[in-house]
Every structure is written in structure tokens, then in C-alpha cells.
Design an enzyme around this catalytic site. Sequence first.
Site, PDB file in Angstrom:
ATOM      1  CE  LYS A  13      -1.946  -1.080   3.958  1.00  0.00           C
ATOM      2  NZ  LYS A  13      -1.195  -2.327   4.311  1.00  0.00           N
ATOM      3  NE  ARG A  88      -4.022  -0.914  10.258  1.00  0.00           N
ATOM      4  CZ  ARG A  88      -2.924  -0.509   9.607  1.00  0.00           C
ATOM      5  NH1 ARG A  88      -2.923   0.598   8.942  1.00  0.00           N
ATOM      6  NH2 ARG A  88      -1.865  -1.228   9.648  1.00  0.00           N
ATOM      7  NE  ARG A 127       8.315  -2.213   6.191  1.00  0.00           N
ATOM      8  CZ  ARG A 127       6.990  -2.072   6.189  1.00  0.00           C
ATOM      9  NH1 ARG A 127       6.417  -1.276   5.331  1.00  0.00           N
ATOM     10  NH2 ARG A 127       6.258  -2.731   7.049  1.00  0.00           N
ATOM     11  NE  ARG A 160       6.845  -0.217   9.939  1.00  0.00           N
ATOM     12  CZ  ARG A 160       5.690  -0.183   9.264  1.00  0.00           C
ATOM     13  NH1 ARG A 160       5.628   0.446   8.109  1.00  0.00           N
ATOM     14  NH2 ARG A 160       4.611  -0.773   9.740  1.00  0.00           N
ATOM     15  NE  ARG A 171       2.724  -4.614  11.140  1.00  0.00           N
ATOM     16  CZ  ARG A 171       3.754  -4.443  10.310  1.00  0.00           C
ATOM     17  NH1 ARG A 171       4.948  -4.885  10.648  1.00  0.00           N
ATOM     18  NH2 ARG A 171       3.585  -3.826   9.163  1.00  0.00           N
TER      19      ARG A 171
HETATM   20  P1  AP5 Z   1       4.822  -1.533   1.851  1.00  0.00           P
HETATM   21  O1  AP5 Z   1       4.479  -0.808   0.596  1.00  0.00           O
HETATM   22  O2  AP5 Z   1       5.471  -0.777   2.937  1.00  0.00           O
HETATM   23  O3  AP5 Z   1       3.559  -2.327   2.390  1.00  0.00           O
HETATM   24  P2  AP5 Z   1       2.293  -1.790   3.173  1.00  0.00           P
HETATM   25  O4  AP5 Z   1       1.097  -2.426   2.572  1.00  0.00           O
HETATM   26  O5  AP5 Z   1       2.311  -0.304   3.262  1.00  0.00           O
HETATM   27  O6  AP5 Z   1       2.550  -2.478   4.562  1.00  0.00           O
HETATM   28  P3  AP5 Z   1       2.812  -1.823   5.989  1.00  0.00           P
HETATM   29  O7  AP5 Z   1       3.630  -2.839   6.740  1.00  0.00           O
HETATM   30  O8  AP5 Z   1       3.350  -0.442   5.937  1.00  0.00           O
HETATM   31  O9  AP5 Z   1       1.378  -1.754   6.484  1.00  0.00           O
HETATM   32  P4  AP5 Z   1       0.840  -1.786   7.866  1.00  0.00           P
HETATM   33  O10 AP5 Z   1      -0.531  -1.652   7.527  1.00  0.00           O
HETATM   34  O11 AP5 Z   1       1.168  -2.938   8.743  1.00  0.00           O
HETATM   35  O12 AP5 Z   1       1.636  -0.588   8.591  1.00  0.00           O
HETATM   36  P5  AP5 Z   1       1.180   0.887   8.900  1.00  0.00           P
HETATM   37  O13 AP5 Z   1       2.372   1.721   8.806  1.00  0.00           O
HETATM   38  O14 AP5 Z   1      -0.024   1.245   8.132  1.00  0.00           O
HETATM   39  O15 AP5 Z   1       5.773  -2.760   1.416  1.00  0.00           O
HETATM   40  C1  AP5 Z   1       6.329  -3.644   2.362  1.00  0.00           C
HETATM   41  C2  AP5 Z   1       7.697  -4.124   1.851  1.00  0.00           C
HETATM   42  O16 AP5 Z   1       7.569  -4.820   0.616  1.00  0.00           O
HETATM   43  C3  AP5 Z   1       8.704  -2.995   1.551  1.00  0.00           C
HETATM   44  O17 AP5 Z   1       9.977  -3.444   1.875  1.00  0.00           O
HETATM   45  C4  AP5 Z   1       8.574  -2.767   0.044  1.00  0.00           C
HETATM   46  O18 AP5 Z   1       9.790  -2.293  -0.488  1.00  0.00           O
HETATM   47  C5  AP5 Z   1       8.235  -4.164  -0.466  1.00  0.00           C
HETATM   48  N1  AP5 Z   1       7.284  -4.154  -1.588  1.00  0.00           N
HETATM   49  C6  AP5 Z   1       6.195  -3.347  -1.719  1.00  0.00           C
HETATM   50  N2  AP5 Z   1       5.496  -3.648  -2.821  1.00  0.00           N
HETATM   51  C7  AP5 Z   1       6.151  -4.692  -3.400  1.00  0.00           C
HETATM   52  C8  AP5 Z   1       5.888  -5.469  -4.572  1.00  0.00           C
HETATM   53  N3  AP5 Z   1       4.810  -5.205  -5.352  1.00  0.00           N
HETATM   54  N4  AP5 Z   1       6.749  -6.464  -4.883  1.00  0.00           N
HETATM   55  C9  AP5 Z   1       7.817  -6.715  -4.085  1.00  0.00           C
HETATM   56  N5  AP5 Z   1       8.111  -6.028  -2.965  1.00  0.00           N
HETATM   57  C10 AP5 Z   1       7.280  -5.016  -2.617  1.00  0.00           C
HETATM   58  O19 AP5 Z   1       0.736   0.751  10.420  1.00  0.00           O
HETATM   59  C11 AP5 Z   1       1.676   0.533  11.447  1.00  0.00           C
HETATM   60  C12 AP5 Z   1       0.984   0.539  12.821  1.00  0.00           C
HETATM   61  O20 AP5 Z   1       0.383   1.827  13.055  1.00  0.00           O
HETATM   62  C13 AP5 Z   1      -0.193  -0.451  12.953  1.00  0.00           C
HETATM   63  O21 AP5 Z   1       0.235  -1.738  13.328  1.00  0.00           O
HETATM   64  C14 AP5 Z   1      -1.012   0.236  14.057  1.00  0.00           C
HETATM   65  O22 AP5 Z   1      -0.446   0.034  15.333  1.00  0.00           O
HETATM   66  C15 AP5 Z   1      -0.874   1.718  13.704  1.00  0.00           C
HETATM   67  N6  AP5 Z   1      -1.941   2.165  12.780  1.00  0.00           N
HETATM   68  C16 AP5 Z   1      -1.773   2.650  11.508  1.00  0.00           C
HETATM   69  N7  AP5 Z   1      -2.952   2.968  10.967  1.00  0.00           N
HETATM   70  C17 AP5 Z   1      -3.900   2.667  11.891  1.00  0.00           C
HETATM   71  C18 AP5 Z   1      -5.314   2.742  11.896  1.00  0.00           C
HETATM   72  N8  AP5 Z   1      -6.017   3.186  10.827  1.00  0.00           N
HETATM   73  N9  AP5 Z   1      -5.963   2.356  13.017  1.00  0.00           N
HETATM   74  C19 AP5 Z   1      -5.292   1.920  14.102  1.00  0.00           C
HETATM   75  N10 AP5 Z   1      -3.956   1.804  14.163  1.00  0.00           N
HETATM   76  C20 AP5 Z   1      -3.258   2.178  13.057  1.00  0.00           C
HETATM   77 MG    MG Z   2       2.707   1.104   4.815  1.00  0.00          MG
END
Ligand code: AP5
Ligand code: MG
Length: 218
Positions: A13, A88, A127, A160, A171
Site C-alpha cells: 500500500k 482499518r 523491508r 521497523r 499484525r
Molecule cells: P509496503 O508498501 O510498505 O507495504 P504496506 O502495505 O504499506 O505495509 P505496511 O507494513 O506499511 O502496512 P501496515 O498496515 O502494517 O503498517 P502501517 O504503517 O499502516 O511494502 C512492504 C515491503 O515490501 C517494503 O519493503 C517494500 O519495499 C516491499 N514491496 C512493496 N510492494 C512490493 C511489490 N509489489 N513487490 C515486491 N516487494 C514489494 O501501520 C503501522 C501501525 O500503526 C499499525 O500496526 C497500528 O499500530 C498503527 N496504525 C496505523 N494505521 C492505523 C489505523 N487506521 N488504526 C489503528 N492503528 C493504526
Molecule cells: Mg505502509
Amino acid sequence: MKLVLLGPPGAGKGTQSVVLSKKYSLPHISTGDILREAVKGGLPLGLKARSYMEKGELVPDEIVTGIVADRLKKPDTKEGFILDGFPRTLKQAQDLDSALKAMSFGIDMVLYFATSPAVAIERLSGRRVCKNCGFNYHIKNIPPKKEGVCDKCGGVLFQRPDDKEDTVKNRLKVYEDQTKPLIDYYINEGILKRVSGDMGVDELFKVLSKVFADAKLA
Ligand code: AP5
Ligand code: MG
């Protein structure tokens, strides 16, 4: 284009948001990034959110919804936005609908990145993030030119804390329990578009560009 990107951790994402934001000149609103900045800066919001994030739990709805509601009031969201990682929970989705209704607009499309757990785990474990500019790399899929160093700004790359194995497992479980029900919610609203998140970065970007063109969003 008012978009929501939905999918498990590691679906890509954030990575797609960066390229879509550039191509379509849309603000990229990532609740994860906003929360991480608050933690880094030692802000009151960060102090509240930190313990949840470290365990891979969701930060309480009222905190996150408040952040997004404030962000959507900024003038740069008038022509559209990309919401990455929000909503979420069902409560967040309902509150988002109400907030947008009050502003007289709605979401055009929810892109659901259907991603297999094995792919998500492989991506999260590999990552690496730049400490300085926040750019995301992957040790195999998107490696920096020089190991451990950001191509864009020369910053140091780190893992991270919530990408460690145990937290990743939690997660993914939290996603299954609390976020997956949003798929049906948005199917019922008639705005969900499913794409495979298992594709490579460029391939997926091409698919998304076609999806927008077919839907006459771009
Ligand atoms: P990446 O693009 O970073 O993936 P992502 O879908 O963004 O995954 P995240 O781990 O960032 O999502 P998340 O939802 O767990 O974390 P968030 O920061 O939102 O890609 C991942 C890896 O793969 C990278 O290394 C990238 O280079 C690689 N990659 C990407 N696309 C690729 C492809 N097509 N092919 C190959 N490799 C690829 O949330 C973190 C924390 O914040 C949560 O756990 C929670 O505690 C809190 N939080 C955030 N939002 C909320 C909410 N709305 N409500 C409550 N708590 C929240
Ligand atoms: Mg992300």
C-alpha cells in the site's frame, strides 16, 4: 480521485501510494507514517500510540479517526487523496463516511490489494526504511544501490521495530480479525476493486493505472 488502499501489512500500500501520489498529484495520507512521526518526535500523540504499535495492535479508533478528520480538512485534499492504512476497523469506516458526507463528498474507489500471507511475510521481514527520509526498500525486491544506505538522501537504513517476526504475526492476525471485514463493507457500498497485491511493483502500478482509466477516474 478519492482513494482508499486496503490490504494486509506488506501488501504494498505504501509503495504504490508513493508512485500514485506522484503520478496523479494526490496527497498521500498514511496513518502509520503520521503515527511513526509522532513517536519519533516524542509528541503526546506518539506517547499514546507507541505501546500499541510496538505490539502490532491497532491504535484506538478515536485517536486515529481524529488525525484523519483533521488532515482531510486541509485544502490540498479538495481534488482528491490517497488514504493508506485507514480505515482499518468498521467503526473507522463508518466515521470516515460520516466525515466525508459532512464535507459533501465520498470515496470514489477502495483498492483492495489481495496478498498471500507468505508474500506479505517475506516483504515485511526484508523491508528496510531510511531513518532520514522514510523511503522504503526491500533487501531483495527493491535493494538500495549501496547496502544499508538510502539512494535518495544517503541516510542510514533500519528495520521497523514492528517488522520483527512475532509482531508481524500479530499484525497479520489483527488484520484478519479487525480489518478484513471492511472488504464486505465496501463491496456493499459498491466501490471495492480487487487487485492482486502479489505482483511486482511496476506491474501492479500498470494494473492500477488501467483500473483508474477504465473507471474514468483519470
Ligand atoms: P509496503 O508498501 O510498505 O507495504 P504496506 O502495505 O504499506 O505495509 P505496511 O507494513 O506499511 O502496512 P501496515 O498496515 O502494517 O503498517 P502501517 O504503517 O499502516 O511494502 C512492504 C515491503 O515490501 C517494503 O519493503 C517494500 O519495499 C516491499 N514491496 C512493496 N510492494 C512490493 C511489490 N509489489 N513487490 C515486491 N516487494 C514489494 O501501520 C503501522 C501501525 O500503526 C499499525 O500496526 C497500528 O499500530 C498503527 N496504525 C496505523 N494505521 C492505523 C489505523 N487506521 N488504526 C489503528 N492503528 C493504526
Ligand atoms: Mg505502509
